[in-house]
Scaffold this motif. Structure first.
Motif, PDB file in Angstrom:
ATOM      1  N   ALA A  96       0.833  -1.509   0.163  1.00  0.00           N
ATOM      2  CA  ALA A  96       0.001  -0.027   0.003  1.00  0.00           C
ATOM      3  C   ALA A  96       0.905   1.284  -0.104  1.00  0.00           C
ATOM      4  CB  ALA A  96      -0.926  -0.157   1.119  1.00  0.00           C
ATOM      5  N   ALA A  97       0.325   2.440  -0.427  1.00  0.00           N
ATOM      6  CA  ALA A  97       1.012   3.597  -0.585  1.00  0.00           C
ATOM      7  C   ALA A  97       0.223   4.866  -0.010  1.00  0.00           C
ATOM      8  CB  ALA A  97       1.413   4.010  -2.170  1.00  0.00           C
ATOM      9  N   ASP A  98       0.980   5.710   0.666  1.00  0.00           N
ATOM     10  CA  ASP A  98       0.385   6.871   1.024  1.00  0.00           C
ATOM     11  C   ASP A  98       1.042   8.112   0.969  1.00  0.00           C
ATOM     12  OD1 ASP A  98      -0.412   7.879   4.664  1.00  0.00           O
ATOM     13  OD2 ASP A  98      -1.628   8.406   2.822  1.00  0.00           O
ATOM     14  N   LYS A  99       0.458   9.117   0.759  1.00  0.00           N
ATOM     15  CA  LYS A  99       1.249  10.372   0.519  1.00  0.00           C
ATOM     16  C   LYS A  99       1.385  11.211   1.615  1.00  0.00           C
ATOM     17  CE  LYS A  99      -0.477  11.270  -4.405  1.00  0.00           C
ATOM     18  NZ  LYS A  99      -1.317  12.222  -5.033  1.00  0.00           N
ATOM     19  N   GLY A 100       0.901  10.780   2.802  1.00  0.00           N
ATOM     20  CA  GLY A 100       0.936  11.159   4.138  1.00  0.00           C
ATOM     21  C   GLY A 100       2.197  11.164   4.880  1.00  0.00           C
ATOM     22  N   ASP A 101       2.191  11.741   6.072  1.00  0.00           N
ATOM     23  CA  ASP A 101       3.305  11.506   6.910  1.00  0.00           C
ATOM     24  C   ASP A 101       3.526   9.956   7.319  1.00  0.00           C
ATOM     25  OD1 ASP A 101       2.664  14.454   8.746  1.00  0.00           O
ATOM     26  OD2 ASP A 101       3.691  14.009   6.852  1.00  0.00           O
ATOM     27  N   PHE A 102       4.900   9.551   7.586  1.00  0.00           N
ATOM     28  CA  PHE A 102       5.221   8.416   7.861  1.00  0.00           C
ATOM     29  C   PHE A 102       4.624   7.784   9.409  1.00  0.00           C
ATOM     30  CE2 PHE A 102       7.808   4.834   8.441  1.00  0.00           C
ATOM     31  CZ  PHE A 102       8.303   4.358   9.815  1.00  0.00           C
ATOM     32  N   GLY A 103       4.331   8.715  10.024  1.00  0.00           N
ATOM     33  CA  GLY A 103       3.713   8.339  11.328  1.00  0.00           C
ATOM     34  C   GLY A 103       2.252   8.164  11.470  1.00  0.00           C
ATOM     35  N   PHE A 104       1.684   8.610  10.239  1.00  0.00           N
ATOM     36  CA  PHE A 104       0.311   8.561  10.035  1.00  0.00           C
ATOM     37  C   PHE A 104      -0.255   7.747   8.950  1.00  0.00           C
ATOM     38  CE2 PHE A 104      -0.595  11.184  13.801  1.00  0.00           C
ATOM     39  CZ  PHE A 104       0.470  11.999  14.002  1.00  0.00           C
ATOM     40  N   PHE A 105       0.384   6.639   8.784  1.00  0.00           N
ATOM     41  CA  PHE A 105       0.167   5.840   7.568  1.00  0.00           C
ATOM     42  C   PHE A 105      -1.533   5.416   7.370  1.00  0.00           C
ATOM     43  CE2 PHE A 105       1.729   3.803   3.813  1.00  0.00           C
ATOM     44  CZ  PHE A 105       1.342   2.593   3.649  1.00  0.00           C
ATOM     45  N   ASN A 106      -2.003   5.925   6.506  1.00  0.00           N
ATOM     46  CA  ASN A 106      -3.389   5.628   5.893  1.00  0.00           C
ATOM     47  C   ASN A 106      -3.381   5.740   4.273  1.00  0.00           C
ATOM     48  OD1 ASN A 106      -6.130   5.648   6.053  1.00  0.00           O
ATOM     49  ND2 ASN A 106      -6.501   7.713   6.112  1.00  0.00           N
ATOM     50  N   PRO A 107      -3.156   4.247   3.763  1.00  0.00           N
ATOM     51  CA  PRO A 107      -3.030   4.230   2.675  1.00  0.00           C
ATOM     52  C   PRO A 107      -4.177   4.885   1.854  1.00  0.00           C
ATOM     53  CG  PRO A 107      -2.412   2.170   3.761  1.00  0.00           C
ATOM     54  CD  PRO A 107      -3.123   3.225   4.772  1.00  0.00           C
ATOM     55  N   ALA A 108      -3.915   5.424   0.721  1.00  0.00           N
ATOM     56  CA  ALA A 108      -4.636   5.782  -0.261  1.00  0.00           C
ATOM     57  C   ALA A 108      -4.657   4.762  -1.552  1.00  0.00           C
ATOM     58  CB  ALA A 108      -4.293   7.121  -1.013  1.00  0.00           C
ATOM     59  N   TYR A 109      -3.615   3.991  -1.698  1.00  0.00           N
ATOM     60  CA  TYR A 109      -3.456   3.140  -2.836  1.00  0.00           C
ATOM     61  C   TYR A 109      -3.103   1.709  -2.359  1.00  0.00           C
ATOM     62  CZ  TYR A 109      -3.131   7.746  -5.087  1.00  0.00           C
ATOM     63  OH  TYR A 109      -3.078   9.007  -5.261  1.00  0.00           O
ATOM     64  N   TRP A 110      -3.693   0.729  -3.007  1.00  0.00           N
ATOM     65  CA  TRP A 110      -3.451  -0.880  -2.830  1.00  0.00           C
ATOM     66  C   TRP A 110      -3.070  -1.645  -3.647  1.00  0.00           C
ATOM     67  CZ3 TRP A 110      -3.774  -2.445   2.484  1.00  0.00           C
ATOM     68  CH2 TRP A 110      -4.334  -1.681   3.331  1.00  0.00           C
ATOM     69  N   GLY A 111      -2.327  -2.437  -3.686  1.00  0.00           N
ATOM     70  CA  GLY A 111      -2.066  -3.621  -4.457  1.00  0.00           C
ATOM     71  C   GLY A 111      -2.912  -4.681  -4.492  1.00  0.00           C
ATOM     72  N   GLN A 112      -2.920  -5.751  -5.328  1.00  0.00           N
ATOM     73  CA  GLN A 112      -4.075  -6.514  -5.444  1.00  0.00           C
ATOM     74  C   GLN A 112      -3.585  -7.694  -4.466  1.00  0.00           C
ATOM     75  OE1 GLN A 112      -1.467  -6.933  -7.015  1.00  0.00           O
ATOM     76  NE2 GLN A 112      -0.913  -8.711  -7.685  1.00  0.00           N
ATOM     77  N   GLY A 113      -2.696  -8.021  -3.899  1.00  0.00           N
ATOM     78  CA  GLY A 113      -2.401  -9.016  -3.089  1.00  0.00           C
ATOM     79  C   GLY A 113      -1.765 -10.272  -3.644  1.00  0.00           C
ATOM     80  N   THR A 114      -0.577 -10.760  -2.714  1.00  0.00           N
ATOM     81  CA  THR A 114      -0.010 -11.823  -3.367  1.00  0.00           C
ATOM     82  C   THR A 114      -0.092 -12.894  -2.219  1.00  0.00           C
ATOM     83  OG1 THR A 114       2.027 -12.832  -4.155  1.00  0.00           O
ATOM     84  CG2 THR A 114       2.152 -11.000  -2.587  1.00  0.00           C
ATOM     85  N   LEU A 115      -0.244 -14.372  -2.453  1.00  0.00           N
ATOM     86  CA  LEU A 115      -0.597 -15.133  -1.476  1.00  0.00           C
ATOM     87  C   LEU A 115       0.748 -15.776  -0.839  1.00  0.00           C
ATOM     88  CD1 LEU A 115      -2.396 -17.111   0.075  1.00  0.00           C
ATOM     89  CD2 LEU A 115      -2.714 -18.669  -1.780  1.00  0.00           C
ATOM     90  N   VAL A 116       1.198 -15.911   0.287  1.00  0.00           N
ATOM     91  CA  VAL A 116       2.270 -16.676   1.023  1.00  0.00           C
ATOM     92  C   VAL A 116       1.604 -17.943   1.581  1.00  0.00           C
ATOM     93  CG1 VAL A 116       3.865 -16.551   2.545  1.00  0.00           C
ATOM     94  CG2 VAL A 116       3.782 -14.520   1.079  1.00  0.00           C
ATOM     95  N   THR A 117       2.129 -19.263   1.347  1.00  0.00           N
ATOM     96  CA  THR A 117       1.760 -20.355   2.072  1.00  0.00           C
ATOM     97  C   THR A 117       2.832 -21.011   2.841  1.00  0.00           C
ATOM     98  OG1 THR A 117       0.034 -20.766   0.467  1.00  0.00           O
ATOM     99  CG2 THR A 117       0.634 -22.541   1.726  1.00  0.00           C
ATOM    100  N   VAL A 118       2.679 -21.212   3.934  1.00  0.00           N
ATOM    101  CA  VAL A 118       3.763 -21.831   4.596  1.00  0.00           C
ATOM    102  C   VAL A 118       3.539 -23.320   5.217  1.00  0.00           C
ATOM    103  CG1 VAL A 118       5.592 -21.402   6.630  1.00  0.00           C
ATOM    104  CG2 VAL A 118       4.708 -19.251   5.435  1.00  0.00           C
ATOM    105  N   SER A 119       4.479 -24.158   4.768  1.00  0.00           N
ATOM    106  CA  SER A 119       3.876 -25.256   5.080  1.00  0.00           C
ATOM    107  C   SER A 119       4.802 -25.703   6.319  1.00  0.00           C
ATOM    108  CB  SER A 119       4.264 -26.497   4.015  1.00  0.00           C
ATOM    109  OG  SER A 119       5.792 -26.492   3.654  1.00  0.00           O
ATOM    110  N   SER A 120       4.295 -26.745   7.326  1.00  0.00           N
ATOM    111  CA  SER A 120       4.922 -27.073   8.295  1.00  0.00           C
ATOM    112  C   SER A 120       5.490 -28.378   8.391  1.00  0.00           C
ATOM    113  CB  SER A 120       3.793 -27.008   9.453  1.00  0.00           C
ATOM    114  OG  SER A 120       2.802 -28.019   9.165  1.00  0.00           O
TER     115      SER A 120
END
Length: 120
Positions: A96-120
């Motif tokens: 995600a991306a935000d134009k605001g301050d680092f300390g107040f991260f409130n994303p305006a833009y989002w990616g579509q997601g990528t799946l992470v699977t961890v096998s035990s």
């Protein structure tokens, strides 16, 4: 502004993955960037943030010392290096991306997601 996340996959416990987030359509070097994850049946949680210049970073406790967020402004890309992966790290990861301050991260833009699977 468009964000394209990639790099997810299946990995064994203790393994590593590096996620990438390529941004287009905006001025990447001015954005605070972050990574979130959402496991099935759970809320999306914010796990890491990096300032526009890469000098400031913050992590949620559960990934601190195992995950590293970074960015390459010349490539308009943010990264999430994940080491010592655990089954509980399995989730869909979003950048995600935000134009605001680092300390107040409130994303305006989002990616579509990528799946992470961890096998035990």
């Amino acid at each position: 502004v468009q964000l394209q996340a990639s790099g997810g996959g299946l990995v064994q416990t203790g393994g590593s993955l590096r996620l990438s987030c390529v941004t287009s359509g905006g001025t990447f070097s001015t954005y605070t960037m972050g990574w979130f994850r959402q496991a099935p049946g759970e809320e999306r949680i914010h796990i890491a943030t990096i300032s526009w210049g890469g000098f400031s970073k913050v992590y949620v406790d559960s990934v601190k010392d195992r995950f590293t967020i970074s960015r390459d402004n010349a490539k308009n890309t943010a990264y999430l290096e994940m080491n010592s992966l655990k089954p509980e790290d399995a989730a869909v990861y979003y950048c995600a991306a935000d134009k605001g301050d680092f300390g107040f991260f409130n994303p305006a833009y989002w990616g579509q997601g990528t799946l992470v699977t961890v096998s035990s």
